[in-house]
Each structure stands twice: as C-alpha cells, then as structure tokens.
Design a protein around this motif. Structure first.
Motif, short mmCIF file in Angstrom:
data_model
loop_
_atom_site.label_atom_id
_atom_site.label_comp_id
_atom_site.label_asym_id
_atom_site.label_seq_id
_atom_site.Cartn_x
_atom_site.Cartn_y
_atom_site.Cartn_z
N ASP A 63 -2.60 5.99 -0.18
CA ASP A 63 -3.61 4.98 0.17
C ASP A 63 -4.57 5.45 1.25
OD1 ASP A 63 -0.97 4.63 1.65
OD2 ASP A 63 -2.36 3.56 2.98
N ARG A 68 -4.94 10.00 0.73
CA ARG A 68 -6.24 9.62 0.14
C ARG A 68 -7.05 10.87 -0.20
NH1 ARG A 68 -10.29 5.35 3.01
NH2 ARG A 68 -8.77 3.88 2.11
N TYR A 85 2.40 3.23 -2.09
CA TYR A 85 2.16 3.00 -0.67
C TYR A 85 3.06 1.87 -0.18
CZ TYR A 85 -0.53 -1.08 -2.15
OH TYR A 85 -0.91 -2.29 -2.70
N HIS A 89 -2.56 -2.68 1.84
CA HIS A 89 -3.21 -3.07 0.59
C HIS A 89 -4.72 -2.81 0.60
CE1 HIS A 89 0.60 -4.82 -0.46
NE2 HIS A 89 0.56 -5.65 0.58
N ALA A 92 -5.39 0.86 0.21
CA ALA A 92 -5.08 1.28 -1.15
C ALA A 92 -6.19 0.88 -2.12
CB ALA A 92 -3.75 0.69 -1.59
N THR A 95 -9.13 3.20 -1.77
CA THR A 95 -8.88 4.49 -2.42
C THR A 95 -9.01 4.35 -3.93
OG1 THR A 95 -7.37 5.13 -0.64
CG2 THR A 95 -7.22 6.36 -2.69
N LEU A 108 -2.01 1.08 -8.54
CA LEU A 108 -1.44 0.97 -7.20
C LEU A 108 -0.08 0.31 -7.27
CD1 LEU A 108 -4.57 -0.37 -5.25
CD2 LEU A 108 -3.81 2.00 -5.47
#
Length: 226
Positions: A63, A68, A85, A89, A92, A95, A108
C-alpha cells in the motif's frame, strides 16, 4: 605542525537553513497520505518494457513505502497485482488507482500477516481472480527503534518476529503449490540484517537468517552474500 592562533572568544551568528522535512511523527504502522512532503515512489524516467507481461504478483505491504514503489514498477512492466496490507485503506486505494492508470489490474486485501490464515486467504483470492500466481514479494515488516537491548520488551520482541519472520513461512507455504518453474519468491530486508546498526539491536540478530543467498544492495546494486 601547523601554527594557529588561539580563540579569544565566541560570537553568536544567525544562519538561515532551509527546512525540507518538517518534524512529524506517527505511531506504526503509519499512513503515507499524512506525510509531508509525500514520499517519491515513481521515477518518470523509468519506462517499462513488458518484462512481467502476463505475470501475477502478490506484494505484502504494497500500500505504501517500498511496497508501493514495487507495485508501481511491477505495473509498469505489465504485471497484475494483489496488494496485501494491514489497515491503511486510504494509502492502499491511492496505490490501486495509480497502478490501474498504468494498465495493471489490482485487488486490495486487508489482513494481519501475523495470522497464517491471512496468507492462505490472499493466495486463494489471487488464484480465484487471476487463475495464476507467479511472483510473491514479502515486503511487509516493522522496525521499531530501540537504543538499548534492555529497553526491548517481550511484547516488542514477539511482535517483531511474528511480523517480519513468520509470514515469510506462511506466505511461502500458501503460495508454493501454485508456483511454476521460473516463478519467484522475493523477500525484502532491512540493511541492519547485514550492516548492523546498534539502535536496532534485535533486528540485527542471527534470526534474520532468512537473509541468505544473494542480497541486492540499495547502493549501486552490489551483490552481497549472507
């Protein structure tokens, strides 16, 4: 021997020094979107050439930070991604949005790698989504600062090894049945595993023994053997 005059006193002098990084602190795991300035994770001069076209990669801790940057580089080379991750959030989602603009597919998956079921679930979701798995990047880790070994608590020690070491086994065990000849498992490490820093006492222990074989040094690509 050079001759010199003794100092006769001291004077105060103001110096204007530019400040690039204001003082800031976050409790771990931390959030990249709160950092000022924001970390640089992509090089506009780096253009992918399809080295990973048709490949699927799981990146733990993907993330933010190194994770990343890895996700972006893999996306530029054509890989589709599963980013695992903890609970960052917003990082993430940033990314995911970035790598999808590069043409990659990205899912994710939040989860705690200290629990072996997290690795099992991540691999299962990846196979369900992409029908294959080619690369595993074990990147997620913690690195608490401790100036003296006497300050390391039992809880801190246990958490470090449960976060940095056990998941390498969990993820490898979950992924291995799905990997084919030519697939890769890549485990990142802190430099303190091979260039001991006294302020990270227990991370520089012999228990960082997973750092074996070839290590690509961040400075100049020097290959070291552990």
């Amino acid at each position: 021997m050079d001759q010199h005059y003794e100092y006769i006193g001291m004077k105060k002098q103001e110096v204007n020094q530019p400040i690039a990084f204001p003082s800031q602190h976050q409790n771990p795991p931390g959030f990249e979107h709160l950092m000022n300035p924001r970390p640089i994770f992509d090089s506009p001069d780096y253009v992918g050439s399809g080295k990973l076209k048709g490949k699927v990669a799981i990146i733990t801790g993907g993330d933010s930070g190194f994770g990343r940057a890895i996700a972006v580089a893999f996306a530029k080379e054509g890989a589709n991604l599963t980013i695992l991750y903890l609970n960052e959030h917003e990082d993430a989602e940033e990314t995911k949005e970035y790598v999808e603009k590069l043409g990659a597919s990205c899912q994710l998956l939040p989860g705690d790698l200290r629990d072996s079921s997290t690795s099992e679930s991540a691999v299962a979701h990846t196979i369900k989504t992409y029908q294959q798995l080619d690369i595993v990047v074990n990147n997620a880790a913690v690195q608490p600062y401790t100036s003296d070994i006497m300050d390391v608590s039992d809880e801190q020690l246990d958490n470090t090894f449960r976060t940095n070491v056990y998941p390498l086994f969990y993820m490898t065990k979950a992924a291995l049945p799905h990997l084919k000849y030519g697939s890769s498992i890549i485990s990142t490490t802190s430099r303190v595993a091979y260039e001991v820093a006294p302020t990270y006492v227990y991370l520089a222990s012999n228990d960082s023994a997973y750092v074996t074989g070839q290590i690509l040094h961040v400075n100049g690509g020097l290959i070291r053997y552990s």
